[in-house]
Scaffold this motif. Structure first.
Motif, PDB file in Angstrom:
ATOM      1  N   PRO A  84       0.622   5.151   0.587  1.00  0.00           N
ATOM      2  CA  PRO A  84      -0.054   6.310   1.088  1.00  0.00           C
ATOM      3  C   PRO A  84      -0.277   7.544   0.072  1.00  0.00           C
ATOM      4  O   PRO A  84      -1.515   8.108  -0.101  1.00  0.00           O
ATOM      5  CB  PRO A  84       0.563   6.601   2.254  1.00  0.00           C
ATOM      6  CG  PRO A  84       1.032   5.626   2.663  1.00  0.00           C
ATOM      7  CD  PRO A  84       1.560   4.901   1.641  1.00  0.00           C
TER       8      PRO A  84
ATOM      9  N   ASN B 260     -12.125   1.752  -2.790  1.00  0.00           N
ATOM     10  CA  ASN B 260     -10.977   2.473  -3.924  1.00  0.00           C
ATOM     11  C   ASN B 260      -9.456   2.334  -3.307  1.00  0.00           C
ATOM     12  O   ASN B 260      -8.607   2.632  -4.246  1.00  0.00           O
ATOM     13  CB  ASN B 260     -11.231   3.968  -4.038  1.00  0.00           C
ATOM     14  CG  ASN B 260     -12.281   4.322  -5.087  1.00  0.00           C
ATOM     15  OD1 ASN B 260     -13.460   4.136  -4.925  1.00  0.00           O
ATOM     16  ND2 ASN B 260     -11.700   4.374  -6.294  1.00  0.00           N
ATOM     17  N   LYS B 261      -9.425   2.080  -2.092  1.00  0.00           N
ATOM     18  CA  LYS B 261      -8.043   1.956  -1.545  1.00  0.00           C
ATOM     19  C   LYS B 261      -7.191   0.731  -2.207  1.00  0.00           C
ATOM     20  O   LYS B 261      -5.969   0.857  -2.239  1.00  0.00           O
ATOM     21  CB  LYS B 261      -7.869   1.649   0.005  1.00  0.00           C
ATOM     22  CG  LYS B 261      -8.030   2.979   0.807  1.00  0.00           C
ATOM     23  CD  LYS B 261      -7.887   2.531   2.200  1.00  0.00           C
ATOM     24  CE  LYS B 261      -7.723   3.741   3.098  1.00  0.00           C
ATOM     25  NZ  LYS B 261      -7.392   3.386   4.629  1.00  0.00           N
TER      26      LYS B 261
ATOM     27  N   TRP C  20      -2.984   6.766  -2.430  1.00  0.00           N
ATOM     28  CA  TRP C  20      -4.114   7.111  -1.893  1.00  0.00           C
ATOM     29  C   TRP C  20      -4.717   8.611  -1.759  1.00  0.00           C
ATOM     30  O   TRP C  20      -5.563   8.992  -2.078  1.00  0.00           O
ATOM     31  CB  TRP C  20      -4.171   6.291  -0.630  1.00  0.00           C
ATOM     32  CG  TRP C  20      -5.573   6.529   0.275  1.00  0.00           C
ATOM     33  CD1 TRP C  20      -5.942   6.685   1.346  1.00  0.00           C
ATOM     34  CD2 TRP C  20      -6.770   6.277  -0.340  1.00  0.00           C
ATOM     35  NE1 TRP C  20      -7.155   7.091   1.599  1.00  0.00           N
ATOM     36  CE2 TRP C  20      -7.990   6.595   0.770  1.00  0.00           C
ATOM     37  CE3 TRP C  20      -7.506   5.638  -1.498  1.00  0.00           C
ATOM     38  CZ2 TRP C  20      -9.114   6.286   0.555  1.00  0.00           C
ATOM     39  CZ3 TRP C  20      -8.621   5.420  -1.786  1.00  0.00           C
ATOM     40  CH2 TRP C  20      -9.677   5.898  -0.747  1.00  0.00           C
ATOM     41  N   ASP C  21      -3.712   9.323  -1.186  1.00  0.00           N
ATOM     42  CA  ASP C  21      -3.761  10.682  -1.264  1.00  0.00           C
ATOM     43  C   ASP C  21      -4.151  11.399  -2.712  1.00  0.00           C
ATOM     44  O   ASP C  21      -4.969  12.265  -2.731  1.00  0.00           O
ATOM     45  CB  ASP C  21      -2.468  11.557  -0.672  1.00  0.00           C
ATOM     46  CG  ASP C  21      -2.344  11.144   0.631  1.00  0.00           C
ATOM     47  OD1 ASP C  21      -2.997  10.560   1.380  1.00  0.00           O
ATOM     48  OD2 ASP C  21      -1.199  11.141   1.263  1.00  0.00           O
TER      49      ASP C  21
ATOM     50  N   PHE D 231       0.735  -1.225   0.138  1.00  0.00           N
ATOM     51  CA  PHE D 231      -0.050  -0.197   0.010  1.00  0.00           C
ATOM     52  C   PHE D 231       1.050   1.198   0.108  1.00  0.00           C
ATOM     53  O   PHE D 231       1.708   1.503   0.691  1.00  0.00           O
ATOM     54  CB  PHE D 231      -0.832  -0.014   1.109  1.00  0.00           C
ATOM     55  CG  PHE D 231      -1.849   1.446   1.298  1.00  0.00           C
ATOM     56  CD1 PHE D 231      -2.913   1.369   0.497  1.00  0.00           C
ATOM     57  CD2 PHE D 231      -1.330   2.288   2.361  1.00  0.00           C
ATOM     58  CE1 PHE D 231      -3.722   2.573   0.589  1.00  0.00           C
ATOM     59  CE2 PHE D 231      -2.127   3.350   2.532  1.00  0.00           C
ATOM     60  CZ  PHE D 231      -3.245   3.598   1.753  1.00  0.00           C
TER      61      PHE D 231
ATOM     62  N   ALA E 110      -4.524   1.689  -4.563  1.00  0.00           N
ATOM     63  CA  ALA E 110      -3.281   2.445  -4.083  1.00  0.00           C
ATOM     64  C   ALA E 110      -2.156   1.293  -3.520  1.00  0.00           C
ATOM     65  O   ALA E 110      -1.093   1.629  -3.182  1.00  0.00           O
ATOM     66  CB  ALA E 110      -3.656   3.301  -2.859  1.00  0.00           C
ATOM     67  N   TYR E 111      -2.510   0.262  -3.988  1.00  0.00           N
ATOM     68  CA  TYR E 111      -1.620  -1.106  -3.886  1.00  0.00           C
ATOM     69  C   TYR E 111      -0.908  -1.223  -5.121  1.00  0.00           C
ATOM     70  O   TYR E 111      -1.498  -1.441  -6.116  1.00  0.00           O
ATOM     71  CB  TYR E 111      -2.354  -2.196  -3.371  1.00  0.00           C
ATOM     72  CG  TYR E 111      -2.810  -2.268  -2.144  1.00  0.00           C
ATOM     73  CD1 TYR E 111      -2.023  -2.826  -1.133  1.00  0.00           C
ATOM     74  CD2 TYR E 111      -3.890  -1.585  -1.722  1.00  0.00           C
ATOM     75  CE1 TYR E 111      -2.475  -2.859   0.345  1.00  0.00           C
ATOM     76  CE2 TYR E 111      -4.427  -1.536  -0.088  1.00  0.00           C
ATOM     77  CZ  TYR E 111      -3.558  -2.214   0.637  1.00  0.00           C
ATOM     78  OH  TYR E 111      -3.884  -2.254   2.129  1.00  0.00           O
TER      79      TYR E 111
ATOM     80  N   GLU F 113     -14.175   3.142   0.569  1.00  0.00           N
ATOM     81  CA  GLU F 113     -13.157   2.369   1.021  1.00  0.00           C
ATOM     82  C   GLU F 113     -12.581   1.546   0.017  1.00  0.00           C
ATOM     83  O   GLU F 113     -11.044   1.313   0.098  1.00  0.00           O
ATOM     84  CB  GLU F 113     -13.450   1.577   2.381  1.00  0.00           C
ATOM     85  CG  GLU F 113     -12.514   0.915   3.009  1.00  0.00           C
ATOM     86  CD  GLU F 113     -11.428   2.146   3.852  1.00  0.00           C
ATOM     87  OE1 GLU F 113     -10.278   1.702   4.210  1.00  0.00           O
ATOM     88  OE2 GLU F 113     -11.805   3.252   3.881  1.00  0.00           O
TER      89      GLU F 113
END
Length: 254
Positions: free
Chosen positions: A94, A115-116, A97-98, A92, A119-120, A113
């Motif tokens: 961050p 959608n996270k 994700w931002d 992941f 970000a992987y 959530e």
């Protein structure tokens, strides 16, 4: 010159629900920089099968370009399949994700959530910016292969292809070559008769000749690979002239 394979991912492709235009766009872009495409494939949203075809493609080609399956839902398994294929962890990030949150905030929306998962990235991979959507692309270099995964949405894919993928391929392989193609339309003669008249030309390795029969005519495709467009065009011209001479009675003048 390097070789490539193209994989389009999405069960909707196999069901015939949408037309696969991504393969054509990618193949044309690779042709322009002199990269040979020997295989293309479409596969459904199954991580095991995607992982298997990735392993098969990387065993044959230097470059593998995949589209689709990078969304936030359960049936968007591409990043998981890449990690599975090459035994990598998903990490992941961050900052990714931002960026996703910022893109949603422009429309006054808080991303769900799920959608996270966008970000992987597989361990060792780089993200490819996607200014036209929320899903970053993926670039992974492993075992002398370049693997790219892009969104399936055509406008997002094409932007990422031209702005991120093609420049990375060109830089890695110091590509300066091009592949050019022409079509000669022939009418009033069958494919087998054409073959009998130009069979020796069909055996050439560069430029190459291929026949494609259609209703009422045959297209003769000639393709040349060279270090620059001028040299490739010269190869095409000589072959074009020879074919038109042999098939003068049937070549469409258009």
């Amino acid at each position: 010159m390097p070789s490539a394979e193209i994989i389009t991912i999405g069960t909707e492709l196999l069901l015939g629900e949408i037309v696969n235009t991504n393969t054509q766009v990618i193949a044309l872009a690779l042709r322009k920089i002199g990269v040979d495409v020997y295989r293309t494939a479409s596969i459904g949203d199954n991580p095991d099968r995607i992982a298997q075809i990735l392993l098969e493609s990387t065993s044959r080609a230097d470059i593998v370009i995949a589209t689709g399956g990078l969304g936030p839902t359960v049936d968007d398994p591409t990043r998981h399949a890449i990690a599975q294929a090459f035994d990598l962890e998903l990490i992941f990030y961050p900052d990714l994700w931002d960026e996703i949150v910022r893109r949603f905030s422009k429309y006054g929306i808080q991303p769900p959530e799920n959608n996270k998962q966008q970000a992987y990235l597989p361990e060792g991979a780089d993200s490819l910016p996607n200014p036209r959507g929320t899903a970053p692309g993926i670039c992974l270099e492993i075992k002398n292969n370049q693997i790219f995964a892009m969104p399936g949405v055509p406008v997002e894919m094409e932007g990422m292809l031209n702005e991120q993928v093609i420049p990375r391929i060109t830089s890695k392989y110091s590509l300066t070559g091009v592949i050019l193609t022409r079509n000669i339309k022939v009418e009033g003669i069958g494919e087998s008769q054409i073959d009998a008249l130009i069979r020796d030309l069909e055996l050439l390795s560069n430029p190459t000749v291929g026949l494609a029969a259609a209703k009422g005519y045959v297209l003769i495709r000639i393709t040349a690979k060279a270090e620059n467009a001028e040299l490739a065009d010269a190869l095409l011209k000589d072959l074009d002239d020879e074919i038109r001479t042999r098939l003068a009675d049937w070549v469409n003048p258009e």
